[in-house]
Design a protein around this motif. Sequence first.
Motif, PDB file in Angstrom:
ATOM      1  N   THR A  75      -3.945  14.827  -9.194  1.00  0.00           N
ATOM      2  CA  THR A  75      -5.180  14.464  -8.503  1.00  0.00           C
ATOM      3  C   THR A  75      -4.896  13.515  -7.346  1.00  0.00           C
ATOM      4  O   THR A  75      -5.459  13.663  -6.253  1.00  0.00           O
ATOM      5  N   SER A  78      -3.231  15.497  -4.474  1.00  0.00           N
ATOM      6  CA  SER A  78      -4.243  16.329  -3.811  1.00  0.00           C
ATOM      7  C   SER A  78      -5.181  15.475  -2.966  1.00  0.00           C
ATOM      8  O   SER A  78      -5.511  15.836  -1.825  1.00  0.00           O
ATOM      9  N   ASN A  82      -5.588  15.663   1.191  1.00  0.00           N
ATOM     10  CA  ASN A  82      -6.927  16.053   1.645  1.00  0.00           C
ATOM     11  C   ASN A  82      -7.605  14.949   2.451  1.00  0.00           C
ATOM     12  O   ASN A  82      -8.202  15.220   3.487  1.00  0.00           O
ATOM     13  N   THR A 122      -1.192  23.505   2.244  1.00  0.00           N
ATOM     14  CA  THR A 122      -2.427  22.716   2.284  1.00  0.00           C
ATOM     15  C   THR A 122      -2.573  22.015   3.628  1.00  0.00           C
ATOM     16  O   THR A 122      -3.656  22.027   4.233  1.00  0.00           O
TER      17      THR A 122
END
Length: 139
Positions: A75, A78, A82, A122
């Motif tokens: 988490t 990520s 992001n 990503t």
Amino acid sequence: MAGRSWRWTSGGAQARCGGEGEGGGRVEVRMRLMSNSFPLCSDHGICVRGHCIFCEVDNAVQQWVKALPADEFFTAVSSRINVLLTRYKGKFRHYDVNNEMLHGSFYQDKLGKDARAAMFNTASELDPDALLYAPRRPL
């Protein structure tokens, strides 16, 4: 004066390897400092590189990151990519997505063999106009 001498600068001190403090604090302060520097750079024709989103060398990873349980670790990784690439989309011309991949494997060891590809994919999805790279140094 700086615009006459420098054509590029790096957001490295602020963006390096996962931030400085657990869950915010100094990380947010550093992001504000970086955000505030973009107009100055732009006004002087200085392009900005993002260095580095992640760093594979174990001794460059903060202790609080190392201590995260597996689910929280994923988490946090990520969230980091992001938040950074959403916040700075279009501002960094280049990103060093995962620094020191020839000399370390911290994130790959924790997330699996496809982790590096996932980081680059990503980053490419979040800021498709940025050039993504992995610095190469002689062995």
